[in-house]
Scaffold this motif. Structure first.
Motif, PDB file in Angstrom:
ATOM      1  N   GLU A  54     -10.270  38.010 -27.568  1.00  0.00           N
ATOM      2  CA  GLU A  54      -9.648  37.535 -28.814  1.00  0.00           C
ATOM      3  C   GLU A  54      -9.680  38.610 -29.902  1.00  0.00           C
ATOM      4  O   GLU A  54      -8.718  38.776 -30.647  1.00  0.00           O
ATOM      5  N   LYS A  57      -7.043  41.288 -28.866  1.00  0.00           N
ATOM      6  CA  LYS A  57      -5.677  40.769 -29.031  1.00  0.00           C
ATOM      7  C   LYS A  57      -5.334  40.652 -30.510  1.00  0.00           C
ATOM      8  O   LYS A  57      -4.229  40.982 -30.934  1.00  0.00           O
ATOM      9  N   TYR A 114      -7.213  27.088 -25.819  1.00  0.00           N
ATOM     10  CA  TYR A 114      -7.217  28.335 -25.028  1.00  0.00           C
ATOM     11  C   TYR A 114      -8.639  28.871 -24.843  1.00  0.00           C
ATOM     12  O   TYR A 114      -8.952  29.424 -23.794  1.00  0.00           O
ATOM     13  N   GLN A 117     -10.099  26.883 -22.094  1.00  0.00           N
ATOM     14  CA  GLN A 117      -9.453  27.321 -20.846  1.00  0.00           C
ATOM     15  C   GLN A 117      -9.979  28.673 -20.386  1.00  0.00           C
ATOM     16  O   GLN A 117     -10.284  28.869 -19.214  1.00  0.00           O
ATOM     17  N   ASN A 118     -10.101  29.612 -21.315  1.00  0.00           N
ATOM     18  CA  ASN A 118     -10.515  30.960 -20.940  1.00  0.00           C
ATOM     19  C   ASN A 118     -11.965  30.988 -20.452  1.00  0.00           C
ATOM     20  O   ASN A 118     -12.311  31.785 -19.579  1.00  0.00           O
ATOM     21  N   LYS A 140      -0.703  23.878 -13.420  1.00  0.00           N
ATOM     22  CA  LYS A 140      -0.262  24.061 -14.799  1.00  0.00           C
ATOM     23  C   LYS A 140       1.166  23.589 -14.985  1.00  0.00           C
ATOM     24  O   LYS A 140       1.521  23.074 -16.044  1.00  0.00           O
ATOM     25  N   SER A 207      -4.099  24.314 -20.598  1.00  0.00           N
ATOM     26  CA  SER A 207      -2.997  25.278 -20.526  1.00  0.00           C
ATOM     27  C   SER A 207      -1.669  24.608 -20.869  1.00  0.00           C
ATOM     28  O   SER A 207      -0.893  25.132 -21.670  1.00  0.00           O
ATOM     29  N   PHE A 214       2.005  25.677 -28.622  1.00  0.00           N
ATOM     30  CA  PHE A 214       2.317  27.013 -29.161  1.00  0.00           C
ATOM     31  C   PHE A 214       3.824  27.215 -29.244  1.00  0.00           C
ATOM     32  O   PHE A 214       4.352  27.727 -30.230  1.00  0.00           O
ATOM     33  N   ASN A 229       0.251  35.126 -33.404  1.00  0.00           N
ATOM     34  CA  ASN A 229      -0.816  35.617 -32.532  1.00  0.00           C
ATOM     35  C   ASN A 229      -2.088  35.938 -33.316  1.00  0.00           C
ATOM     36  O   ASN A 229      -3.192  35.678 -32.842  1.00  0.00           O
ATOM     37  N   LEU A 232      -3.683  32.711 -34.119  1.00  0.00           N
ATOM     38  CA  LEU A 232      -4.302  32.168 -32.907  1.00  0.00           C
ATOM     39  C   LEU A 232      -5.650  32.839 -32.656  1.00  0.00           C
ATOM     40  O   LEU A 232      -6.651  32.177 -32.375  1.00  0.00           O
ATOM     41  N   GLY A 276      -2.472  38.016 -22.312  1.00  0.00           N
ATOM     42  CA  GLY A 276      -2.249  37.153 -23.472  1.00  0.00           C
ATOM     43  C   GLY A 276      -1.027  37.599 -24.263  1.00  0.00           C
ATOM     44  O   GLY A 276      -0.201  36.784 -24.677  1.00  0.00           O
ATOM     45  N   THR A 279       2.064  36.804 -22.201  1.00  0.00           N
ATOM     46  CA  THR A 279       2.320  35.359 -22.241  1.00  0.00           C
ATOM     47  C   THR A 279       3.045  34.972 -23.521  1.00  0.00           C
ATOM     48  O   THR A 279       4.007  34.199 -23.502  1.00  0.00           O
ATOM     49  N   ALA A 280       2.576  35.537 -24.642  1.00  0.00           N
ATOM     50  CA  ALA A 280       3.213  35.233 -25.923  1.00  0.00           C
ATOM     51  C   ALA A 280       4.687  35.657 -25.906  1.00  0.00           C
ATOM     52  O   ALA A 280       5.568  34.917 -26.363  1.00  0.00           O
ATOM     53  N   ILE A 283       6.706  33.231 -23.683  1.00  0.00           N
ATOM     54  CA  ILE A 283       6.967  31.954 -24.358  1.00  0.00           C
ATOM     55  C   ILE A 283       8.092  32.132 -25.383  1.00  0.00           C
ATOM     56  O   ILE A 283       8.942  31.266 -25.545  1.00  0.00           O
ATOM     57  N   LYS A 291       8.331  31.082 -16.671  1.00  0.00           N
ATOM     58  CA  LYS A 291       6.936  31.485 -16.627  1.00  0.00           C
ATOM     59  C   LYS A 291       6.287  30.944 -15.352  1.00  0.00           C
ATOM     60  O   LYS A 291       5.562  31.658 -14.657  1.00  0.00           O
TER      61      LYS A 291
HETATM   62  O1  C5P Z   1      -0.843  30.838 -18.072  1.00  0.00           O
HETATM   63  P1  C5P Z   1      -1.357  30.146 -19.278  1.00  0.00           P
HETATM   64  O2  C5P Z   1      -0.288  29.757 -20.239  1.00  0.00           O
HETATM   65  O3  C5P Z   1      -2.271  29.026 -18.974  1.00  0.00           O
HETATM   66  O4  C5P Z   1      -2.269  31.258 -19.954  1.00  0.00           O
HETATM   67  C1  C5P Z   1      -2.398  31.362 -21.282  1.00  0.00           C
HETATM   68  C2  C5P Z   1      -3.258  32.574 -21.584  1.00  0.00           C
HETATM   69  O5  C5P Z   1      -2.595  33.412 -22.483  1.00  0.00           O
HETATM   70  C3  C5P Z   1      -4.571  32.175 -22.217  1.00  0.00           C
HETATM   71  O6  C5P Z   1      -5.574  33.021 -21.742  1.00  0.00           O
HETATM   72  C4  C5P Z   1      -4.329  32.396 -23.700  1.00  0.00           C
HETATM   73  O7  C5P Z   1      -5.504  32.783 -24.359  1.00  0.00           O
HETATM   74  C5  C5P Z   1      -3.298  33.523 -23.696  1.00  0.00           C
HETATM   75  N1  C5P Z   1      -2.319  33.428 -24.787  1.00  0.00           N
HETATM   76  C6  C5P Z   1      -2.371  34.349 -25.814  1.00  0.00           C
HETATM   77  N2  C5P Z   1      -1.464  34.322 -26.830  1.00  0.00           N
HETATM   78  C7  C5P Z   1      -0.492  33.380 -26.843  1.00  0.00           C
HETATM   79  C8  C5P Z   1      -0.416  32.426 -25.814  1.00  0.00           C
HETATM   80  C9  C5P Z   1      -1.347  32.490 -24.794  1.00  0.00           C
HETATM   81  O8  C5P Z   1      -3.239  35.200 -25.799  1.00  0.00           O
HETATM   82  N3  C5P Z   1       0.370  33.387 -27.849  1.00  0.00           N
END
Ligand code: C5P
Length: 349
Positions: A54, A57, A114, A117-118, A140, A207, A214, A229, A232, A276, A279-280, A283, A291
């Motif tokens: 975190e 990121k 998250y 989850q992490n 998921k 997730s 998000f 981000n 987050l 991470g 992923t952002a 999305i 995805k």
């Molecule tokens: O594949 P999934 O969506 O479950 O994984 C999400 C991963 O991406 C998590 O580890 C989350 O911390 C990270 N993430 C991120 N920034 C985002 C969205 C998700 O770091 N904007």
């Protein structure tokens, strides 16, 4: 429409999807190896790893947001030069206002989800082999669909419900394989598949919910992705620190957050930071369907790598279950494309 950003002439959308597939496979392998290659008493703190991800990121997002932010006071000089880039203080002030805008609290919800989850990912990675983890984590798609129906009021056609059912069956078959069969992998860590499976189940729920939430926040406002981000990451810091504080209260190593934190631990952290950020982007520029498709590609990658690297036994049961998961993913995407083309204005899930 808005010009789609590209990398070396390729649309960012596809670059990010392929990168995500490779990143997913690499993460499940490296994280698994980093956890099981030493006895539990000599392993690193998962809490520290989650917090480091975190922080990194957040720092990267902050740098990108700073470089992207435009200055409100632009002085046009003779010859069309402008001084807007030369005032770091006013840029920082503007960035601060953007980060702490009145709706920033919304990011606290996906942030907490998250972080949970992490942390659970580490429990799953140390109790399941990399391939089983990867396949089970495909549920998921199921939770993402469920939360999209519940929260975004999207509707699923019959073909999608059938593919979700097939997905659940496929994951069930892979589970039978992992609980019934004894892997040949020689690990320093005694694996507990039931604990691993439960961790994946809960991680799939967080997730799905966090991803949908998000996406909702991101697409319902004009605020920059990198600002979101940063928010987050900021809201992640407190929940990410809690397991560390709890561990410290029991630990014999006192304040040493980085006890046993070696090369494999740092590799896991860097792959997660990268994941991470990707992923952002996915999305934002693609969507959850694509995805899901990208991550199902990573099943094949991590499965083949597990066979080669960890002596993972590729049984008929595993192949059957993994094929069902792949077929389900493909079917889910097919019907989404038909739905999208047929009813152009309905957003596909
Ligand atoms: O594949 P999934 O969506 O479950 O994984 C999400 C991963 O991406 C998590 O580890 C989350 O911390 C990270 N993430 C991120 N920034 C985002 C969205 C998700 O770091 N904007």
């Amino acid at each position: 429409g808005v010009a789609q950003p590209s990398v070396f002439g390729l649309p960012l959308k596809y670059v990010s999807l392929v990168t995500l597939a490779v990143q997913n496979a690499l993460l499940s392998l490296v994280m698994h190896y980093s956890r099981v290659s030493t006895p539990p008493s000599e392993t690193y703190s998962a809490g520290t790893a989650v917090l480091m991800v975190e922080l990194l990121k957040g720092a990267i997002s902050f740098t990108i947001a700073y470089l992207r932010i435009e200055n409100t006071t632009t002085y046009i000089l003779p010859g069309n030069a402008s001084t807007s880039r030369s005032n770091p203080l006013s840029r920082l002030r503007k960035l601060g206002r953007e980060i702490f805008r009145s709706d920033c609290w919304k990011l606290s919800i996906p942030a907490i989800l998250y972080v949970i989850q992490n942390n659970l990912q580490y429990i799953a990675a140390e109790n399941l082999d990399a391939a089983t983890f990867q396949v089970t984590y495909q549920m998921k798609i199921l939770t993402t669909a469920g939360f999209s129906v519940l929260l975004l009021h999207k509707s699923l056609n019959l073909s999608k419900w059938v593919s979700l059912l097939l997905l659940a069956v496929g994951v069930g078959i892979v589970q039978m394989h992992s609980v019934g069969g004894v892997g040949r992998e020689a690990t320093a860590h005694l694996m507990n598949p039931v604990a691993g499976f439960l961790a994946v189940l809960v991680a799939c729920c967080t997730s799905g919910l966090a991803g949908v939430y998000f996406e909702m926040v991101l697409k319902n406002s004009q605020t920059d992705l990198w600002i979101r981000n940063i928010q987050l990451s900021l809201f992640s810091l407190v929940p990410a620190a809690l397991p560390i504080i709890y561990d410290l209260s029991k630990s014999e190593h006192g304040l040493d957050l980085f006890h046993n934190f070696g090369g494999w631990a740092w590799s896991t952290v860097f792959i997660q930071v990268f994941g991470g950020l990707i992923t952002a982007l996915v999305i934002k520029y693609a969507d959850n369907i694509l995805k899901g498709f990208a991550t199902s590609l990573s099943i094949i990658i991590s499965c083949l790598a597990s066979v080669a690297l960890f002596d993972f036994p590729l049984t008929f049961t595993f192949a059957l279950g993994a094929s069902a998961v792949l077929a389900a993913t493909w079917m889910y995407n097919q019907s989404a494309i038909v739905l999208h083309v047929g009813f152009g204005r309905r957003p596909p899930i």
